[in-house]
Scaffold this motif. Structure first.
Motif, PDB file in Angstrom:
ATOM      1  N   THR A 128       0.847  -1.195   0.000  1.00  0.00           N
ATOM      2  CA  THR A 128       0.000   0.000   0.000  1.00  0.00           C
ATOM      3  C   THR A 128       0.884   1.247   0.000  1.00  0.00           C
ATOM      4  OG1 THR A 128      -0.129   0.236   2.399  1.00  0.00           O
ATOM      5  CG2 THR A 128      -1.769  -1.206   1.357  1.00  0.00           C
ATOM      6  N   LEU A 179      -1.035  -0.230  -3.980  1.00  0.00           N
ATOM      7  CA  LEU A 179      -2.458  -0.192  -3.627  1.00  0.00           C
ATOM      8  C   LEU A 179      -2.722   1.004  -2.716  1.00  0.00           C
ATOM      9  CD1 LEU A 179      -5.345  -1.452  -3.314  1.00  0.00           C
ATOM     10  CD2 LEU A 179      -4.428  -2.741  -1.370  1.00  0.00           C
ATOM     11  N   GLY A 192      -4.768   1.749  -0.398  1.00  0.00           N
ATOM     12  CA  GLY A 192      -5.716   0.985   0.403  1.00  0.00           C
ATOM     13  C   GLY A 192      -6.540   1.916   1.278  1.00  0.00           C
ATOM     14  N   ASP A 193      -7.777   1.483   1.576  1.00  0.00           N
ATOM     15  CA  ASP A 193      -8.555   2.284   2.525  1.00  0.00           C
ATOM     16  C   ASP A 193      -8.025   2.082   3.944  1.00  0.00           C
ATOM     17  OD1 ASP A 193      -9.533  -0.275   2.850  1.00  0.00           O
ATOM     18  OD2 ASP A 193     -11.647   0.280   2.770  1.00  0.00           O
ATOM     19  N   SER A 194      -6.985   1.251   4.083  1.00  0.00           N
ATOM     20  CA  SER A 194      -6.252   1.180   5.359  1.00  0.00           C
ATOM     21  C   SER A 194      -5.669   2.550   5.699  1.00  0.00           C
ATOM     22  CB  SER A 194      -5.138   0.131   5.285  1.00  0.00           C
ATOM     23  OG  SER A 194      -4.284   0.362   4.180  1.00  0.00           O
ATOM     24  N   ASP A 252      -8.595   1.435  -3.591  1.00  0.00           N
ATOM     25  CA  ASP A 252      -9.703   0.787  -2.886  1.00  0.00           C
ATOM     26  C   ASP A 252     -10.987   1.589  -3.022  1.00  0.00           C
ATOM     27  OD1 ASP A 252      -9.307  -1.652  -1.678  1.00  0.00           O
ATOM     28  OD2 ASP A 252      -8.355  -0.800   0.110  1.00  0.00           O
ATOM     29  N   LYS A 276     -10.208  -1.855  -6.294  1.00  0.00           N
ATOM     30  CA  LYS A 276     -10.405  -3.078  -5.499  1.00  0.00           C
ATOM     31  C   LYS A 276     -11.675  -2.902  -4.686  1.00  0.00           C
ATOM     32  CE  LYS A 276      -7.741  -4.199  -1.771  1.00  0.00           C
ATOM     33  NZ  LYS A 276      -8.719  -4.112  -0.669  1.00  0.00           N
ATOM     34  N   HIS A 280     -11.447  -9.075  -3.250  1.00  0.00           N
ATOM     35  CA  HIS A 280     -10.895  -9.144  -1.877  1.00  0.00           C
ATOM     36  C   HIS A 280     -11.799 -10.085  -1.081  1.00  0.00           C
ATOM     37  CE1 HIS A 280      -9.034  -6.582   1.637  1.00  0.00           C
ATOM     38  NE2 HIS A 280      -9.163  -7.864   1.982  1.00  0.00           N
ATOM     39  N   VAL A 340      -7.315 -10.367  -3.654  1.00  0.00           N
ATOM     40  CA  VAL A 340      -6.612 -10.352  -2.367  1.00  0.00           C
ATOM     41  C   VAL A 340      -7.316 -11.336  -1.432  1.00  0.00           C
ATOM     42  CG1 VAL A 340      -6.189  -8.958  -0.291  1.00  0.00           C
ATOM     43  CG2 VAL A 340      -5.708  -8.001  -2.553  1.00  0.00           C
ATOM     44  N   GLU A 350      -7.264 -12.201   2.514  1.00  0.00           N
ATOM     45  CA  GLU A 350      -6.726 -11.641   3.768  1.00  0.00           C
ATOM     46  C   GLU A 350      -7.110 -12.505   4.968  1.00  0.00           C
ATOM     47  OE1 GLU A 350      -7.508  -7.464   4.253  1.00  0.00           O
ATOM     48  OE2 GLU A 350      -6.670  -7.436   6.298  1.00  0.00           O
ATOM     49  N   ILE A 400      -2.431 -11.856   2.225  1.00  0.00           N
ATOM     50  CA  ILE A 400      -1.952 -11.055   3.373  1.00  0.00           C
ATOM     51  C   ILE A 400      -2.460 -11.825   4.591  1.00  0.00           C
ATOM     52  CG2 ILE A 400      -3.885  -9.401   2.959  1.00  0.00           C
ATOM     53  CD1 ILE A 400      -2.169  -7.357   4.621  1.00  0.00           C
ATOM     54  N   VAL A 456       0.586  -8.961  -0.430  1.00  0.00           N
ATOM     55  CA  VAL A 456       0.388  -7.522  -0.263  1.00  0.00           C
ATOM     56  C   VAL A 456       0.554  -7.210   1.214  1.00  0.00           C
ATOM     57  CG1 VAL A 456      -2.168  -7.751  -0.131  1.00  0.00           C
ATOM     58  CG2 VAL A 456      -1.148  -5.537  -0.656  1.00  0.00           C
ATOM     59  N   VAL A 464       0.880  -3.757   4.195  1.00  0.00           N
ATOM     60  CA  VAL A 464       0.610  -2.340   4.449  1.00  0.00           C
ATOM     61  C   VAL A 464       1.947  -1.633   4.672  1.00  0.00           C
ATOM     62  CG1 VAL A 464      -0.442  -0.766   6.137  1.00  0.00           C
ATOM     63  CG2 VAL A 464      -1.726  -2.752   5.305  1.00  0.00           C
TER      64      VAL A 464
HETATM   65  O1  KIV Z   1      -6.650  -1.307   2.561  1.00  0.00           O
HETATM   66  C1  KIV Z   1      -5.707  -2.102   2.503  1.00  0.00           C
HETATM   67  O2  KIV Z   1      -4.578  -1.782   2.880  1.00  0.00           O
HETATM   68  C2  KIV Z   1      -5.962  -3.435   1.975  1.00  0.00           C
HETATM   69  C3  KIV Z   1      -4.858  -4.434   2.072  1.00  0.00           C
HETATM   70  C4  KIV Z   1      -4.734  -4.908   3.464  1.00  0.00           C
HETATM   71  C5  KIV Z   1      -5.043  -5.544   1.125  1.00  0.00           C
HETATM   72  O3  KIV Z   1      -7.028  -3.703   1.517  1.00  0.00           O
END
Ligand code: KIV
Length: 260
Positions: free
Chosen positions: A22, A41, A43-45, A83, A112, A134, A176, A178, A199, A209, A211
């Motif tokens: 990410t 990515l 990511g919405d993380s 994401d 994603k 995912h 993905v 997870e 992950i 993948v 973070v």
């Molecule tokens: O948002 C994110 O970082 C993710 C990854 C954990 C795959 O979706």
């Protein structure tokens, strides 16, 4: 510079080892790109890692667009995937298409989304938007799962595999997986025709993948079991800032070298 990674290029890496990480803005995307990863990515993380939320649930489409546009400015060779945040595709197919179009216009090459929204996935592909699926622990459903828990154990493995197959059949170029048992991930990788990017899913996937902040140790505290710290940048940053503060207070910075 070598050629840009694309959805077909990633799809063709089935059976190989895809590297994804990410990133959330121009400098972090550039670091990942310069390191030669295949996929960056957004990511919405970023809800947890950058915006200070407790989960990904509060992240808005506007925030994803803002960060995707920034990451796009730093990412030149890796494929840039964004994401779709919670609430931007669950209501209807048209809501999903409209949201994904916004992310693509911001600079993503693909989106994603979490779960078996197969009609939306098909509609996105029809609209020319590559989709990464995912499955397993999908963080936007943390309330349904009752916490951050491994998914797909026992009889739930069959549902998970069926969902992944449906996502692949709908046209996703990769998925993905997870927080699922390594044995289930191995089956998934064998039985699903598109690359499975793990992950917390063991070694037998078609790639991994992680973070950004977990890989680089950008947050204090103990690392999660499914991560590995390749640096401890949080500690290094706090030490550097302490030194800076100390030198400013002691009138040791700036010196003549830093003055005009
Ligand atoms: O948002 C994110 O970082 C993710 C990854 C954990 C795959 O979706």
């Amino acid at each position: 510079m070598s050629e840009r990674m694309t959805a077909p290029a990633i799809r063709a890496m089935k059976g190989g080892r895809i590297v994804a990480v990410t990133a959330y803005d121009a400098p972090t995307a550039k670091m990942a790109d310069d390191a030669g990863v295949d996929i960056v990515l957004v990511g919405d993380s970023l809800g947890n890692t950058v915006l200070g939320f407790e989960s990904t649930i509060p992240v808005s489409l506007e925030q994803m667009v803002h960060h995707t546009a920034a990451a796009a400015r730093g990412c030149k060779r890796a494929m840039l995937v964004a994401d779709m945040p919670f609430g931007s595709y669950q209501s209807s197919v048209s809501q999903g298409v409209d949201g994904a179009v916004t992310l693509i216009k911001a600079g993503a090459q693909a989106v994603k989304l979490e779960g078996a929204y197969v009609e939306t996935i098909s509609a996105l592909i029809k609209a020319g938007i590559p989709v990464m699926g995912h499955v397993g622990f999908t963080p936007q459903s943390v309330n349904k799962f009752g916490g951050y828990r491994v998914q797909g154990r026992g009889k739930h493995a069959e549902t998970l595999i069926a969902d992944a197959k449906a996502i692949a059949e709908a046209g996703a170029f990769s998925i993905v997986a997870e927080l699922i048992p390594a044995s289930v991930a191995a089956r998934l990788t064998k039985e699903v025709e598109v690359p499975i990017i793990g992950i917390g899913a063991g070694l037998e996937c078609d790639g991994e993948v992680q973070v950004f902040s977990d890989v680089l140790g950008l947050a204090p505290g103990d690392p999660f079991k499914h991560t590995k710290r390749y640096a401890t940048l949080y500690d290094a940053a706090v030490e550097a800032l302490k030194k800076y503060a100390e030198e400013v207070r002691a009138c040791r910075f700036p010196t003549d070298d830093n003055s005009f």
